[in-house]
Scaffold this motif. Structure first.
Motif, short mmCIF file in Angstrom:
data_model
loop_
_atom_site.label_atom_id
_atom_site.label_comp_id
_atom_site.label_asym_id
_atom_site.label_seq_id
_atom_site.Cartn_x
_atom_site.Cartn_y
_atom_site.Cartn_z
N PHE A 73 12.93 -12.76 -3.27
CA PHE A 73 12.02 -11.82 -2.62
C PHE A 73 12.83 -10.79 -1.83
CE2 PHE A 73 12.54 -15.61 -0.05
CZ PHE A 73 12.99 -15.10 1.17
N MET A 74 12.20 -9.67 -1.56
CA MET A 74 12.85 -8.59 -0.81
C MET A 74 12.42 -8.66 0.64
SD MET A 74 12.63 -4.49 -1.59
CE MET A 74 13.25 -4.76 -3.26
N VAL A 75 13.35 -8.46 1.53
CA VAL A 75 13.05 -8.41 2.97
C VAL A 75 13.22 -6.97 3.44
CG1 VAL A 75 13.62 -9.26 5.26
CG2 VAL A 75 13.83 -10.78 3.28
N LYS A 76 12.16 -6.40 3.98
CA LYS A 76 12.20 -5.04 4.49
C LYS A 76 12.15 -5.04 6.00
CE LYS A 76 9.98 -2.89 0.46
NZ LYS A 76 8.87 -2.02 0.00
N ASP A 77 12.61 -3.96 6.57
CA ASP A 77 12.55 -3.83 8.03
C ASP A 77 11.10 -3.85 8.50
OD1 ASP A 77 15.28 -3.70 8.47
OD2 ASP A 77 15.35 -1.55 8.05
N HIS A 78 10.93 -4.22 9.74
CA HIS A 78 9.58 -4.36 10.29
C HIS A 78 8.79 -3.06 10.21
CE1 HIS A 78 6.37 -6.01 12.73
NE2 HIS A 78 6.46 -4.98 13.55
N ARG A 79 9.48 -1.93 10.34
CA ARG A 79 8.76 -0.67 10.28
C ARG A 79 8.12 -0.44 8.92
NH1 ARG A 79 14.23 0.70 10.40
NH2 ARG A 79 15.04 1.63 8.48
N GLY A 80 8.63 -1.12 7.88
CA GLY A 80 8.02 -0.98 6.56
C GLY A 80 6.62 -1.55 6.51
N GLU A 81 6.30 -2.47 7.44
CA GLU A 81 4.97 -3.06 7.45
C GLU A 81 3.91 -2.03 7.80
OE1 GLU A 81 2.95 -7.25 8.85
OE2 GLU A 81 4.71 -6.51 9.91
N LEU A 82 4.32 -0.95 8.46
CA LEU A 82 3.37 0.09 8.79
C LEU A 82 2.77 0.73 7.54
CD1 LEU A 82 5.36 1.84 11.67
CD2 LEU A 82 3.47 0.21 11.89
N TYR A 83 3.51 0.63 6.43
CA TYR A 83 3.04 1.21 5.17
C TYR A 83 2.66 0.14 4.15
CZ TYR A 83 5.36 5.22 7.29
OH TYR A 83 5.73 6.21 8.16
N LYS A 84 2.48 -1.08 4.61
CA LYS A 84 2.20 -2.20 3.73
C LYS A 84 0.82 -2.08 3.09
CE LYS A 84 1.84 -7.26 3.79
NZ LYS A 84 1.91 -8.47 4.66
N LYS A 85 0.74 -2.42 1.80
CA LYS A 85 -0.53 -2.44 1.11
C LYS A 85 -1.28 -3.72 1.50
CE LYS A 85 0.71 1.26 -1.09
NZ LYS A 85 0.13 2.58 -0.74
N HIS A 86 -2.59 -3.62 1.61
CA HIS A 86 -3.38 -4.77 2.02
C HIS A 86 -4.03 -5.45 0.82
CE1 HIS A 86 -3.99 -3.07 6.39
NE2 HIS A 86 -2.75 -3.47 6.14
N HIS A 87 -3.90 -6.76 0.78
CA HIS A 87 -4.52 -7.57 -0.28
C HIS A 87 -5.27 -8.73 0.36
CE1 HIS A 87 -2.69 -5.77 -3.92
NE2 HIS A 87 -1.66 -5.52 -3.13
N PRO A 88 -6.59 -8.72 0.34
CA PRO A 88 -7.44 -7.64 -0.16
C PRO A 88 -7.56 -6.53 0.89
CG PRO A 88 -8.80 -9.41 0.65
CD PRO A 88 -7.38 -9.89 0.79
N PRO A 89 -7.97 -5.36 0.47
CA PRO A 89 -8.16 -4.28 1.45
C PRO A 89 -9.47 -4.46 2.19
CG PRO A 89 -8.73 -3.53 -0.74
CD PRO A 89 -8.21 -4.92 -0.91
N ALA A 90 -9.61 -3.77 3.30
CA ALA A 90 -10.87 -3.74 4.05
C ALA A 90 -11.56 -2.41 3.81
CB ALA A 90 -10.59 -3.94 5.54
N LEU A 91 -12.87 -2.40 4.00
CA LEU A 91 -13.61 -1.16 3.78
C LEU A 91 -13.11 -0.04 4.68
CD1 LEU A 91 -17.28 -2.48 3.44
CD2 LEU A 91 -15.87 -1.47 1.65
N THR A 92 -12.67 -0.41 5.87
CA THR A 92 -12.23 0.62 6.83
C THR A 92 -10.76 1.01 6.67
OG1 THR A 92 -11.78 -1.15 8.42
CG2 THR A 92 -13.94 -0.10 8.53
N ASP A 93 -10.05 0.39 5.72
CA ASP A 93 -8.63 0.73 5.51
C ASP A 93 -8.49 2.18 5.04
OD1 ASP A 93 -7.52 -1.63 6.28
OD2 ASP A 93 -7.26 -2.43 4.27
N ASP A 94 -7.41 2.81 5.50
CA ASP A 94 -7.09 4.14 4.97
C ASP A 94 -6.85 4.02 3.47
OD1 ASP A 94 -7.19 5.59 7.39
OD2 ASP A 94 -5.22 4.80 7.95
N ILE A 95 -7.18 5.07 2.75
CA ILE A 95 -7.11 5.04 1.29
C ILE A 95 -5.69 4.78 0.78
CG2 ILE A 95 -6.76 7.53 1.03
CD1 ILE A 95 -9.00 5.20 -1.13
N TRP A 96 -4.66 5.16 1.56
CA TRP A 96 -3.29 4.95 1.10
C TRP A 96 -2.86 3.49 1.18
CZ3 TRP A 96 -0.44 2.84 4.95
CH2 TRP A 96 -0.80 3.12 6.27
#
Length: 389
Positions: free
Chosen positions: A231-254
Motif C-alpha cells: 500500500f502507499m502511504v501519503k502525507d497527512h495533507r493528502g487526506e484533504l483531497y481524499k475520495k470518500h467511499h461511500p460519498p455523502a450527499l453533502t460532499d463536494d463534487i470533487w
C-alpha cells in the motif's frame, strides 16, 4: 529322409557281479512327462513365476490403496495434494500469523490504520495443516509485534532471514515509521490492532509502497510471519483531497473518483450548477444525457461510468419534497427527486410502488412537469410527510 536315431553311448564297465567283462549300454536320462519327478519340478517352476506375474497387479492395488488413504488425509490439508507436499509442509514452520482482512491501497500518515472496509485490523494464529485458528495452547496467547516491510517484498513463501532482511526503518533524522500500540496480544488465537499510525510517507522507497509485517516476539523459529498487501502511504495533507467511499450527499463534487479539485471536470460541473454529490444525483435522475453532454468527447465513457457509479454509492436520505400540481394531486420526491409517493386530493397517501400501472404512468408524466418547474418543489419536514408514522 532317414529318421535320426538317438545313439546309445557305449561305455565299458566291469560288472563285478557277472564277471563277463562285456560292454554295457547306458541310456541318457529321459526328460519329459514320463520322467520321475517331472510334476514336482513343474510345480516349483510355476511357483517361481507367480511373483513375476502378479507383481504389477499388486503394485497397482497398493498404489490405489495409498491414494485412497491420502485422499482422506487431504481433507485436513486442503492445500496439500501430494506426499512430497505433505513432507515439505512438515519440514516448514507449521504455524503462521495472518491478517484477517485486506488493508487499503492508500493510507495517510498520522491517521489510524484500519482495514479496507474501515473496520479494525484483525490478526490470527493459523495452523497451516488445517487452516484453522489456534485457539488453545501457548501459541494462542503470544505477543506479536507490528513491523514495516518493503513494498517489493511480495513472494508467496519466505524464510525468517528473508523476512528480517526486508524490514524498513525510518529515514535519518526522522521519527520511527510506526507510532502507537506496536504490539498485539493474542487471545484464543486472535487479536486486533490498537491505535497505530505511520509517521512518514512511502515516496522515498524504490517501490514507493510499504507492507505491514507481523512477527512473534517469542517462538519465532516455529511461527511464520504475516505479510500484508502493498500500500502507499501519503502525507497527512493528502487526506484533504481524499475520495470518500461511500460519498455523502453533502460532499463536494470533487470527492468523487475522476474529478480533481479545481480541475477541468470540477470547473465544468460547478459552472452548470453541480457543486455537490446531491446536485449531481438530481441531475442524473432528471436528465442524465444532459449532464453527460456537458463534457462531450473531453471525457471518455469509462471515466463517466466511474463517476456515476461512485455517486450512486451514496446513501440516499429519506427527505421528501412535495410538488403541488394544480388541484389534482401531490407528488412526493426523495432528496434526489425520485418519486416516492402520491396523494390524490380527497384520498390518502400511497407509495409509488403500490400504485397500479395507470396511476404510475400518470405520476411519471406529471413528474416531468415537476422537473421543469423545480422551483415549485418545496421541501417539507419529515414529520409532515404523509408516509411517516
Amino acid at each position: 529322409m532317414a529318421t535320426k536315431r538317438i545313439v546309445d553311448v557305449e561305455e565299458e564297465s566291469s560288472d563285478s557281479g557277472s564277471g563277463s567283462g562285456r560292454p554295457v549300454k547306458r541310456q541318457r536320462p529321459i526328460v519329459g512327462p514320463d520322467c520321475p519327478g517331472f510334476e514336482e519340478m513343474t510345480k516349483l517352476q510355476c511357483m517361481d513365476s507367480i511373483p513375476r506375474i502378479i507383481e504389477p497387479f499388486l503394485r497397482k492395488v497398493v498404489r490405489e490403496e495409498v491414494d485412497r488413504i491420502l485422499s482422506c488425509y487431504r481433507n485436513f490439508l486442503p492445500r496439500t495434494s501430494s506426499v512430497k507436499q505433505i513432507a515439505d509442509a512438515r519440514r516448514s514452520r507449521r504455524w503462521q500469523l495472518r491478517f484477517r482482512k485486506k488493508l487499503p491501497a492508500t493510507v495517510f500518515a498520522g491517521t489510524k490504520l484500519e482495514a479496507d472496509d474501515n473496520s479494525v485490523i484483525e490478526v490470527s494464529m493459523i495452523d497451516t495443516f488445517s487452516s484453522a485458528i489456534v485457539t488453545t495452547g501457548d501459541l494462542s496467547a503470544i505477543k506479536i509485534e507490528i513491523l514495516v516491510l518493503d513494498g517489493d517484498f511480495g513472494q508467496e513463501d519466505w524464510t525468517q532471514e528473508e523476512f528480517n532482511g526486508n524490514l524498513v526503518h525510518e529515514r535519518d533524522g526522522k521519527r520511527p515509521l510506526l507510532a502507537g500500540d506496536l504490539s498485539v496480544l493474542l487471545r484464543e488465537g486472535s487479536g486486533v490492532f490498537g491505535d497505530v499510525n505511520f509517521t512518514d510517507n512511502s515516496s522515498w522507497t524504490r517501490s514507493r509502497k510499504f507492507r505491514l509485517g507481523l512477527r512473534a516476539v517469542e517462538s519465532s523459529s516455529v511461527v511464520k510471519e504475516a505479510v500484508s498487501g502493498a500500500f502507499m502511504v501519503k502525507d497527512h495533507r493528502g487526506e484533504l483531497y481524499k475520495k470518500h467511499h461511500p460519498p455523502a450527499l453533502t460532499d463536494d463534487i470533487w470527492r468523487l473518483e475522476k474529478i480533481g479539485k479545481d480541475g477541468v471536470f470540477h470547473r465544468k460541473l460547478v459552472e452548470n450548477g453541480i457543486s455537490t454529490v446531491q446536485d449531481l444525483l438530481r441531475f442524473l435522475v432528471v436528465n442524465e444525457d444532459k449532464v453527460r453532454s456537458m463534457f462531450g468527447s473531453g471525457m471518455s465513457n469509462r471515466t463517466w461510468e466511474t463517476i456515476v457509479q461512485h455517486a450512486w454509492e451514496c446513501w440516499i436520505e429519506n427527505i421528501p419534497f412535495c410538488y403541488y400540481n394544480l388541484s389534482q394531486l401531490q407528488l412526493y420526491f426523495n432528496s434526489i427527486l425520485q418519486p416516492v409517493g402520491v396523494k390524490f386530493h380527497g384520498s390518502y397517501y400511497q407509495p409509488y410502488s403500490d400504485l397500479n400501472l395507470q396511476d404510475q404512468a400518470l405520476v411519471n408524466k406529471l413528474k416531468l412537469l415537476a422537473y421543469i418547474n423545480q422551483k415549485d418543489i418545496v421541501p417539507i419536514g419529515l414529520l409532515d410527510f404523509p408516509g411517516h408514522h
